[in-house]
Design a protein around this motif. Structure first.
Motif, PDB file in Angstrom:
ATOM      1  N   GLY A 188     -11.794  -7.642  -1.956  1.00  0.00           N
ATOM      2  CA  GLY A 188     -10.375  -7.382  -1.800  1.00  0.00           C
ATOM      3  C   GLY A 188     -10.116  -5.886  -1.762  1.00  0.00           C
ATOM      4  N   CYS A 189      -8.978  -5.502  -1.204  1.00  0.00           N
ATOM      5  CA  CYS A 189      -8.624  -4.089  -1.147  1.00  0.00           C
ATOM      6  C   CYS A 189      -7.117  -3.955  -0.967  1.00  0.00           C
ATOM      7  CB  CYS A 189      -9.368  -3.380  -0.011  1.00  0.00           C
ATOM      8  SG  CYS A 189      -9.064  -4.026   1.635  1.00  0.00           S
ATOM      9  N   ALA A 190      -6.630  -2.760  -1.221  1.00  0.00           N
ATOM     10  CA  ALA A 190      -5.236  -2.432  -0.973  1.00  0.00           C
ATOM     11  C   ALA A 190      -5.183  -1.684   0.356  1.00  0.00           C
ATOM     12  CB  ALA A 190      -4.686  -1.565  -2.091  1.00  0.00           C
ATOM     13  N   VAL A 191      -4.294  -2.111   1.236  1.00  0.00           N
ATOM     14  CA  VAL A 191      -4.181  -1.504   2.559  1.00  0.00           C
ATOM     15  C   VAL A 191      -2.824  -0.820   2.641  1.00  0.00           C
ATOM     16  CG1 VAL A 191      -4.234  -1.945   5.047  1.00  0.00           C
ATOM     17  CG2 VAL A 191      -5.586  -3.375   3.519  1.00  0.00           C
ATOM     18  N   ARG A 192      -2.809   0.423   3.139  1.00  0.00           N
ATOM     19  CA  ARG A 192      -1.536   1.136   3.253  1.00  0.00           C
ATOM     20  C   ARG A 192      -1.529   2.028   4.485  1.00  0.00           C
ATOM     21  NH1 ARG A 192      -3.879   2.948  -1.210  1.00  0.00           N
ATOM     22  NH2 ARG A 192      -4.780   5.025  -1.185  1.00  0.00           N
ATOM     23  N   VAL A 193      -0.329   2.353   4.930  1.00  0.00           N
ATOM     24  CA  VAL A 193      -0.113   3.253   6.058  1.00  0.00           C
ATOM     25  C   VAL A 193       0.279   4.611   5.487  1.00  0.00           C
ATOM     26  CG1 VAL A 193       1.325   3.699   8.092  1.00  0.00           C
ATOM     27  CG2 VAL A 193       0.645   1.366   7.544  1.00  0.00           C
ATOM     28  N   ALA A 194      -0.321   5.683   6.009  1.00  0.00           N
ATOM     29  CA  ALA A 194       0.033   7.037   5.566  1.00  0.00           C
ATOM     30  C   ALA A 194       1.528   7.255   5.787  1.00  0.00           C
ATOM     31  CB  ALA A 194      -0.776   8.074   6.333  1.00  0.00           C
ATOM     32  N   GLY A 195       2.183   7.808   4.775  1.00  0.00           N
ATOM     33  CA  GLY A 195       3.614   8.044   4.858  1.00  0.00           C
ATOM     34  C   GLY A 195       4.436   6.955   4.177  1.00  0.00           C
ATOM     35  N   HIS A 239       3.622   2.011  -0.212  1.00  0.00           N
ATOM     36  CA  HIS A 239       3.396   0.622  -0.603  1.00  0.00           C
ATOM     37  C   HIS A 239       2.038   0.123  -0.135  1.00  0.00           C
ATOM     38  CE1 HIS A 239       7.775   1.206  -0.476  1.00  0.00           C
ATOM     39  NE2 HIS A 239       7.760   0.424  -1.541  1.00  0.00           N
ATOM     40  N   ASP A 240       1.335  -0.550  -1.017  1.00  0.00           N
ATOM     41  CA  ASP A 240       0.052  -1.170  -0.690  1.00  0.00           C
ATOM     42  C   ASP A 240       0.256  -2.651  -0.400  1.00  0.00           C
ATOM     43  OD1 ASP A 240      -1.147   1.232  -1.250  1.00  0.00           O
ATOM     44  OD2 ASP A 240      -2.052   0.589  -3.121  1.00  0.00           O
ATOM     45  N   PHE A 241      -0.563  -3.178   0.503  1.00  0.00           N
ATOM     46  CA  PHE A 241      -0.630  -4.614   0.743  1.00  0.00           C
ATOM     47  C   PHE A 241      -1.975  -5.068   0.202  1.00  0.00           C
ATOM     48  CE2 PHE A 241      -1.384  -8.562   2.809  1.00  0.00           C
ATOM     49  CZ  PHE A 241      -0.133  -9.102   3.064  1.00  0.00           C
ATOM     50  N   LEU A 242      -1.978  -5.979  -0.756  1.00  0.00           N
ATOM     51  CA  LEU A 242      -3.231  -6.469  -1.328  1.00  0.00           C
ATOM     52  C   LEU A 242      -3.838  -7.490  -0.374  1.00  0.00           C
ATOM     53  CD1 LEU A 242      -2.232  -6.814  -5.069  1.00  0.00           C
ATOM     54  CD2 LEU A 242      -3.327  -4.902  -3.913  1.00  0.00           C
ATOM     55  N   ALA A 243      -5.043  -7.185   0.103  1.00  0.00           N
ATOM     56  CA  ALA A 243      -5.680  -8.011   1.130  1.00  0.00           C
ATOM     57  C   ALA A 243      -7.041  -8.505   0.664  1.00  0.00           C
ATOM     58  CB  ALA A 243      -5.841  -7.197   2.410  1.00  0.00           C
ATOM     59  N   ILE A 298       1.028  -3.825  11.441  1.00  0.00           N
ATOM     60  CA  ILE A 298       1.920  -2.717  11.106  1.00  0.00           C
ATOM     61  C   ILE A 298       3.116  -2.831  12.047  1.00  0.00           C
ATOM     62  CG2 ILE A 298       2.228  -0.214  11.040  1.00  0.00           C
ATOM     63  CD1 ILE A 298      -0.881  -0.030  10.903  1.00  0.00           C
ATOM     64  N   ASP A 299       4.308  -2.857  11.469  1.00  0.00           N
ATOM     65  CA  ASP A 299       5.540  -2.894  12.249  1.00  0.00           C
ATOM     66  C   ASP A 299       6.545  -2.006  11.530  1.00  0.00           C
ATOM     67  OD1 ASP A 299       7.503  -3.488  14.062  1.00  0.00           O
ATOM     68  OD2 ASP A 299       7.634  -5.616  13.551  1.00  0.00           O
ATOM     69  N   ASP A 300       6.975  -0.925  12.172  1.00  0.00           N
ATOM     70  CA  ASP A 300       7.846   0.074  11.539  1.00  0.00           C
ATOM     71  C   ASP A 300       7.217   0.632  10.273  1.00  0.00           C
ATOM     72  OD1 ASP A 300       9.934   0.390  13.300  1.00  0.00           O
ATOM     73  OD2 ASP A 300      11.187  -1.147  12.362  1.00  0.00           O
ATOM     74  N   MET A 301       5.927   0.911  10.331  1.00  0.00           N
ATOM     75  CA  MET A 301       5.147   1.490   9.248  1.00  0.00           C
ATOM     76  C   MET A 301       5.012   0.574   8.034  1.00  0.00           C
ATOM     77  SD  MET A 301       6.042   5.557   9.324  1.00  0.00           S
ATOM     78  CE  MET A 301       4.895   5.898   8.004  1.00  0.00           C
ATOM     79  N   VAL A 302       5.352  -0.700   8.168  1.00  0.00           N
ATOM     80  CA  VAL A 302       5.236  -1.661   7.076  1.00  0.00           C
ATOM     81  C   VAL A 302       4.122  -2.637   7.419  1.00  0.00           C
ATOM     82  CG1 VAL A 302       6.418  -3.490   5.803  1.00  0.00           C
ATOM     83  CG2 VAL A 302       7.675  -1.442   6.493  1.00  0.00           C
ATOM     84  N   ILE A 303       3.238  -2.888   6.451  1.00  0.00           N
ATOM     85  CA  ILE A 303       2.146  -3.843   6.653  1.00  0.00           C
ATOM     86  C   ILE A 303       2.568  -5.208   6.124  1.00  0.00           C
ATOM     87  CG2 ILE A 303      -0.211  -4.465   6.022  1.00  0.00           C
ATOM     88  CD1 ILE A 303      -0.894  -1.539   5.952  1.00  0.00           C
ATOM     89  N   THR A 304       2.393  -6.223   6.983  1.00  0.00           N
ATOM     90  CA  THR A 304       2.688  -7.607   6.622  1.00  0.00           C
ATOM     91  C   THR A 304       1.585  -8.502   7.182  1.00  0.00           C
ATOM     92  OG1 THR A 304       3.988  -7.949   8.624  1.00  0.00           O
ATOM     93  CG2 THR A 304       5.193  -7.256   6.643  1.00  0.00           C
ATOM     94  N   ARG A 305       1.618  -9.770   6.843  1.00  0.00           N
ATOM     95  CA  ARG A 305       0.707 -10.729   7.470  1.00  0.00           C
ATOM     96  C   ARG A 305       1.028 -10.765   8.955  1.00  0.00           C
ATOM     97  NH1 ARG A 305      -2.596 -12.216   3.994  1.00  0.00           N
ATOM     98  NH2 ARG A 305      -1.972 -12.847   1.923  1.00  0.00           N
ATOM     99  N   ASP A 306       0.001 -10.848   9.780  1.00  0.00           N
ATOM    100  CA  ASP A 306       0.185 -10.867  11.231  1.00  0.00           C
ATOM    101  C   ASP A 306       0.492 -12.296  11.668  1.00  0.00           C
ATOM    102  OD1 ASP A 306       0.185 -10.527  13.947  1.00  0.00           O
ATOM    103  OD2 ASP A 306      -1.679  -9.388  14.011  1.00  0.00           O
ATOM    104  N   THR A 307       1.771 -12.649  11.674  1.00  0.00           N
ATOM    105  CA  THR A 307       2.164 -14.014  12.018  1.00  0.00           C
ATOM    106  C   THR A 307       1.871 -14.338  13.477  1.00  0.00           C
ATOM    107  OG1 THR A 307       4.431 -13.269  12.394  1.00  0.00           O
ATOM    108  CG2 THR A 307       3.922 -14.170  10.216  1.00  0.00           C
ATOM    109  N   GLU A 308       1.900 -13.348  14.363  1.00  0.00           N
ATOM    110  CA  GLU A 308       1.567 -13.596  15.770  1.00  0.00           C
ATOM    111  C   GLU A 308       0.108 -14.003  15.914  1.00  0.00           C
ATOM    112  OE1 GLU A 308       2.842 -10.646  18.609  1.00  0.00           O
ATOM    113  OE2 GLU A 308       4.627 -10.230  17.401  1.00  0.00           O
ATOM    114  N   ALA A 309      -0.783 -13.375  15.177  1.00  0.00           N
ATOM    115  CA  ALA A 309      -2.201 -13.739  15.227  1.00  0.00           C
ATOM    116  C   ALA A 309      -2.405 -15.129  14.652  1.00  0.00           C
ATOM    117  CB  ALA A 309      -3.042 -12.722  14.463  1.00  0.00           C
TER     118      ALA A 309
END
Length: 98
Positions: free
Chosen positions: A59-66, A69-73, A81-92
């Motif tokens: 497991g790891c924490a994923v974040r975008v510079a700037g 907030h971390d996303f625990l993955a 990444i959408d508007d610099m926010v990391i979420t689950r990729d629902t399209e995938a």
């Protein structure tokens, strides 16, 4: 006996690519993504419309510079990444479920 070993190797190889976290950049700009694995941090530039994959076996924490907030993955997660926010990729996930 050789057939069993070869079959076992094929199963391991087919599962290995799924054992990583993938982040797809849906923003129009390149984003710097950090995979924080505790004692180790790995940074990747991710151009608009492209993806990066990083193993996170524990497991790891994923974040975008700037963004602070971390996303625990966990391995196997597909993130976006959408508007610099990391979420689950629902399209995938929708593509995978078809």
């Amino acid at each position: 006996m050789k057939r069993i070993v070869a079959a076992g190797a094929a199963i391991i190889l087919s599962v290995a690519p799924a054992l990583a976290v993938t982040v797809h950049n849906r923003d129009d700009d390149t984003r710097q993504v950090t995979f924080d694995k505790g004692a180790d941090e790995v940074m990747h530039p991710v151009e608009a419309g492209t993806s990066v994959t990083e193993p996170c076996p524990e497991g790891c924490a994923v974040r975008v510079a700037g963004r602070g907030h971390d996303f625990l993955a966990e391995d196997g997660d597909m993130l976006a990444i959408d508007d610099m926010v990391i979420t689950r990729d629902t399209e995938a996930l929708e593509v995978d479920n078809r």
